[in-house]
Design a protein around this motif. Structure first.
Motif, PDB file in Angstrom:
ATOM      1  N   ALA A  72       7.649  48.788  39.553  1.00  0.00           N
ATOM      2  CA  ALA A  72       8.173  48.742  40.914  1.00  0.00           C
ATOM      3  C   ALA A  72       7.733  47.434  41.553  1.00  0.00           C
ATOM      4  N   ASP A  73       8.592  46.899  42.393  1.00  0.00           N
ATOM      5  CA  ASP A  73       8.246  45.693  43.135  1.00  0.00           C
ATOM      6  C   ASP A  73       8.995  45.715  44.459  1.00  0.00           C
ATOM      7  N   ALA A  74       9.094  44.577  45.106  1.00  0.00           N
ATOM      8  CA  ALA A  74       9.739  44.525  46.420  1.00  0.00           C
ATOM      9  C   ALA A  74      11.213  44.889  46.362  1.00  0.00           C
ATOM     10  N   ASP A  75      11.823  44.703  45.199  1.00  0.00           N
ATOM     11  CA  ASP A  75      13.240  45.049  45.071  1.00  0.00           C
ATOM     12  C   ASP A  75      13.463  46.549  44.972  1.00  0.00           C
ATOM     13  N   GLY A  76      12.462  47.267  44.514  1.00  0.00           N
ATOM     14  CA  GLY A  76      12.603  48.702  44.361  1.00  0.00           C
ATOM     15  C   GLY A  76      11.993  49.191  43.068  1.00  0.00           C
ATOM     16  N   LEU A  77      12.473  50.335  42.602  1.00  0.00           N
ATOM     17  CA  LEU A  77      11.953  50.947  41.396  1.00  0.00           C
ATOM     18  C   LEU A  77      12.808  50.520  40.205  1.00  0.00           C
ATOM     19  N   HIS A  78      12.173  49.960  39.189  1.00  0.00           N
ATOM     20  CA  HIS A  78      12.867  49.491  37.987  1.00  0.00           C
ATOM     21  C   HIS A  78      12.859  50.601  36.945  1.00  0.00           C
ATOM     22  N   LEU A  79      14.035  50.945  36.455  1.00  0.00           N
ATOM     23  CA  LEU A  79      14.199  52.024  35.488  1.00  0.00           C
ATOM     24  C   LEU A  79      14.838  51.496  34.216  1.00  0.00           C
ATOM     25  N   ALA A  93      19.615  50.633  29.426  1.00  0.00           N
ATOM     26  CA  ALA A  93      20.078  49.625  30.381  1.00  0.00           C
ATOM     27  C   ALA A  93      19.122  49.553  31.559  1.00  0.00           C
ATOM     28  N   PRO A  94      18.808  48.348  32.034  1.00  0.00           N
ATOM     29  CA  PRO A  94      17.919  48.235  33.199  1.00  0.00           C
ATOM     30  C   PRO A  94      18.650  48.613  34.486  1.00  0.00           C
ATOM     31  N   VAL A  95      17.974  49.346  35.348  1.00  0.00           N
ATOM     32  CA  VAL A  95      18.520  49.758  36.638  1.00  0.00           C
ATOM     33  C   VAL A  95      17.451  49.531  37.690  1.00  0.00           C
ATOM     34  N   VAL A  96      17.836  48.940  38.802  1.00  0.00           N
ATOM     35  CA  VAL A  96      16.915  48.749  39.921  1.00  0.00           C
ATOM     36  C   VAL A  96      17.422  49.581  41.093  1.00  0.00           C
ATOM     37  N   VAL A  97      16.593  50.505  41.550  1.00  0.00           N
ATOM     38  CA  VAL A  97      16.952  51.373  42.667  1.00  0.00           C
ATOM     39  C   VAL A  97      16.198  50.889  43.897  1.00  0.00           C
ATOM     40  N   PRO A  98      16.896  50.439  44.933  1.00  0.00           N
ATOM     41  CA  PRO A  98      16.212  49.969  46.139  1.00  0.00           C
ATOM     42  C   PRO A  98      15.271  51.022  46.700  1.00  0.00           C
ATOM     43  N   ARG A  99      14.224  50.558  47.336  1.00  0.00           N
ATOM     44  CA  ARG A  99      13.173  51.458  47.809  1.00  0.00           C
ATOM     45  C   ARG A  99      13.709  52.558  48.701  1.00  0.00           C
TER      46      ARG A  99
END
Length: 805
Positions: free
Chosen positions: A698-705, A710-716
């Motif tokens: 997880a970082d400022a962009d959100g939760l990385h899955l 496949a990579p998915v970034v879910v905003p916080r």
């Protein structure tokens, strides 16, 4: 395996005595106790959120789980009953007390805090938290010129703020509330050094939000990451003032403004029952809000209340899987909601264009056809249905599109189809011959039967046809592509959502049609009317459509029962695979499909029954099986075993099981919105869709899955509404995917949730091994034998007959 495990078949689970003390459902938390409770916990699923005849009042605001299954109501047919619309016992949103979001949260609207949504608009007073929203008015004496300058300055600031919101991330935070405000405050605390980085997302500086790579449907947008392009600030402010005046939590303001649009404040003041348009708000809450605003002028006979209740009941019916309701059912439900003149309420909703009415001819089996005698036309019995425009138009569009495919086969495609069929054998050849002569073909069968559409796809592509296959889940794509010996993209395989969004599959021509000669849709029972309509509308004239699936599994999470209606309508060829699913598990599941729970021989421990006395023991034994017994005895690691249980709530629901499994398999503080790297999760990019995955970071962009590789970034701001732990799933979340091992948990309070389709779906998720944690005694064979799929009220069969398809 453990000494208490016996592998002698499901009909004879030993040591079952003394398990009658099933746990009672606790309000909305019972996994299968109150039928309505499950409906709200698995929002996407239309099969347990409402009975076919009981579209009842929800008892709490929508939740994160609502967005996750979406329409998962894990069993949407248990919250509403077609003859008892509006009379569910107990809360339909068990998650409402714990999980603040609602189904609308997954679609980009801000989720209110749990305490803001629960009891938000009750009869009693609710703390408005500084209801004086306009307390910024100056109290000192100022000149007219100074006042004018101040007003201009405020307006300029507001305009600049709106421009900034549209261009990039939120910099101000002045209009945020609830979870969003908490997250922003946490980020600022890290920036200032007041707090360490550990309790919040890793990066201290907020960065522009990036939407997750998950595709968004073009015809009907799927839920997208929340961005600052919501309702205008002044609209939200106006709504907030009205909510405060009526004693409702101001945290609901963004959702109300999004639902009612420009002028929402005025619309809400003029018609307080419009608050029911916000997901999860109950009728009694809307009544309390209306009384606070209208005073003595508020009454149950108010025509505005009647219209709002009509629309609300139709929306509850859609959650239950219905595309329309019989008029008598609807008026009876309105009567139970204390609407004194239900007929007038329905007429009011129709007059305002908030609902549509249909008269469909009744064609009972055995009824003689009407004879044309040249005399006055014979009067035919009809049923009067009322439905929301959204689903009515989708169903009519689907019927039109199917009729177009049936009636416009391409000759050249037929010739190529015969060539394709010549190179195949068995069921695949039979399917290919049907496709060669018809624009629409239905194919039924279990897991092994997928080999037949796979063979058709490979042969069609080899013959030069533009062919593509779409599955419900990425795991379904993987399994289909493995049969063809390659990766999904290389073999012309993708998901339905990816095909509709344009992220997968062929391109589109100048008219917007998919550049395809043949489309094969597997997992067809999971198509709701809207998805099916979009697929059919996207096909060009002359294209072939094959709908393939297992008719025994749970129906779609969204409204409709497209595949079942088409099978019953018999408007096109149907081919049934004769390839049985192999092994003891295949034999077991096949028997369940015809209503028989048979004993099967399991020499390789393919099937193990674990009797339990109560929910606490069920949780303990489940963790033991996943973490120790199955890996040790069968060599299946814990991350390849899925746990399936009837609902999210209760002492042995997904929440309790996931908590216990996380503690054993991946303990951690949950510092990233309750998650840690390595956690198994269930990600819901849209209502009715669940994608299993793993937390990466997880970082400022959100939760990385990582979801299906496949990579998915879910905003916080979307984490709480669209992600939950995924060691344990509901059957609707698991449908369309399979695992090497499955542990199905049947606690004593799950009896009401059991049905033949549920058991068939849950047991069918296992490829090599199935453990059944059995606490329902004879309720299991009884459900398999006597409880078929709950009926849904739809119009597709009637429309297809009208089209002459």
């Amino acid at each position: 395996m453990e000494g208490r495990e016996v592998a002698d078949g499901l009909g004879r689970a030993e040591g079952a005595e003394g398990r009658g003390g099933a746990e009672t459902a606790e309000d909305a938390e019972g996994a299968g106790s109150a039928q309505a409770a499950e409906g709200a916990e698995d929002s996407g699923s239309a099969e347990d959120a409402a009975d076919a005849e009981n579209v009842g009042p929800t008892d709490g605001p929508g939740t994160a789980e609502d967005a996750e299954d979406p329409g998962s109501a894990e069993t949407a047919e248990d919250a509403a009953d077609a003859e008892n619309v509006g009379a569910t016992d107990g809360p339909s949103t068990a998650e409402g007390a714990e999980d603040p979001g609602s189904a609308e949260t997954a679609e980009g609207s801000e989720a209110p805090a749990a305490e803001g949504a629960e009891g938000a608009v009750g009869v009693g007073a609710v703390d408005a938290e500084g209801g004086g929203s306009d307390g910024g008015a100056g109290s000192g004496e100022v000149s007219e010129a100074e006042a004018e300058l101040a007003a201009q300055r405020v307006e300029r600031e507001r305009i600049e703020r709106r421009k900034a919101e549209k261009r990039g991330p939120i910099h101000s935070g002045g209009k945020l509330s609830g979870k969003a405000a908490d997250l922003l405050a946490a980020v600022r605390a890290v920036e200032s050094g007041e707090k360490p980085v550990a309790p919040v997302f890793a990066e201290p500086a907020p960065a522009p939000r990036r939407p997750a790579p998950e595709p968004v449907r073009k015809p009907r947008p799927a839920p997208a990451p929340a961005v600052p392009s919501g309702p205008a600030p002044q609209t939200v402010d106006a709504v907030r003032r009205v909510l405060a005046e009526g004693g409702a939590p101001e945290a609901l303001a963004p959702q109300v403004a999004a639902a009612l649009g420009e002028g929402a404040g005025t619309a809400l003041r003029e018609d307080p029952w419009q608050l029911l348009r916000v997901g999860g708000v109950r009728p009694e809450q809307a009544d309390g809000f209306a009384r606070a605003l209208l005073g003595a002028a508020c009454g149950p006979d108010d025509e505005r209340r009647g219209r709002a209740m009509t629309v609300w009941l139709l929306e509850q019916a859609a959650v239950a899987g219905h595309t329309a309701l019989d008029l008598p059912t609807l008026t009876a439900a309105l009567g139970r909601q204390a609407v004194p003149d239900p007929d007038a309420a329905v007429q009011g909703a129709l007059a305002e264009g908030e609902a549509l009415v249909f008269q469909d001819a009744l064609e009972e089996p055995g009824t003689p056809a009407v004879q044309d005698t040249g005399e006055e036309e014979q009067e035919r019995p009809v049923r009067v249905l009322v439905g929301l425009e959204r689903y009515a138009l989708a169903e009519e569009s689907l019927a039109d599109g199917l009729a177009r495919l049936v009636n416009s086969p391409a000759k050249e495609a037929g010739e190529v189809g015969e060539t394709v069929a010549a190179g195949l054998s068995g069921g695949a050849a039979e399917l290919a011959r049907a496709v060669a002569g018809h624009g629409l073909v239905l194919h039924t069968g279990g897991e092994a039967a997928r080999a037949e559409p796979a063979a058709l796809l490979g042969a069609a592509r080899a013959a030069g046809l533009r062919a593509f296959a779409a599955c419900h889940t990425p795991d379904g794509c993987r399994r289909l592509a493995e049969r063809l010996g390659g990766e999904p993209a290389e073999q012309g395989v993708g998901t339905v959502a990816g095909l509709l969004s344009g992220a997968e599959g062929p391109g589109r021509d100048a008219d917007g049609a998919l550049e395809l000669d043949l489309l094969i849709v597997l997992d067809a029972p999971q198509l709701d009317v809207e998805s099916a309509a979009m697929l059919v509308e996207s096909l060009p004239d002359g294209a072939r459509l094959v709908l393939s699936g297992d008719p025994g599994v749970l129906w779609s999470a969204g409204p409709g029962r497209v595949f079942a209606d088409l099978l019953a309508a018999r408007v096109c060829p149907q081919t049934a695979s004769r390839v049985p699913d192999p092994g003891p598990l295949g034999e077991l599941v096949s028997g369940i499909g015809i209503g028989e729970l048979n004993q099967v021989e399991a020499p390789g421990k393919e099937l193990v029954i674990v009797p339990v006395r109560d929910a606490a023991e069920a949780v303990h034994r489940t963790v033991q099986l996943v973490a120790d017994s199955v890996p040790r005895a069968l060599g299946v690691p814990a991350d390849q075993t899925v746990v399936i249980t009837p609902g999210h709530g209760g002492a042995a629901g997904t929440r309790a099981l996931n908590s216990a499994l996380k503690e054993r398999l991946n303990p951690g503080p949950g510092r990233f919105g309750g998650f840690d790297p390595g956690d198994r999760i269930a990600y819901s990019p849209a209502p009715g869709r669940t994608v299993p995955g793993v937390v990466v970071k997880a970082d400022a962009d959100g939760l990385h899955l990582s979801c299906a590789g496949a990579p998915v970034v879910v905003p916080r701001e979307r984490v709480e509404g669209s992600i939950r732990h995924g060691w344990a799933l509901t059957a609707h979340q698991a449908v369309g995917a399979r695992w090497p091992a499955a542990v199905v948990v049947l606690p004593g309070d799950a009896v009401q949730a059991l049905s033949r389709p549920w058991v068939y779906t849950a047991f069918g998720r296992a490829e090599r091994h199935l453990s059944v944690v059995h606490g329902v005694e004879q309720a299991l064979p009884k459900a398999v034998a006597e409880t078929p799929a709950k009926p849904r009220t739809t119009r597709l069969q009637t429309l297809l007959r009208t089209q002459g398809a």
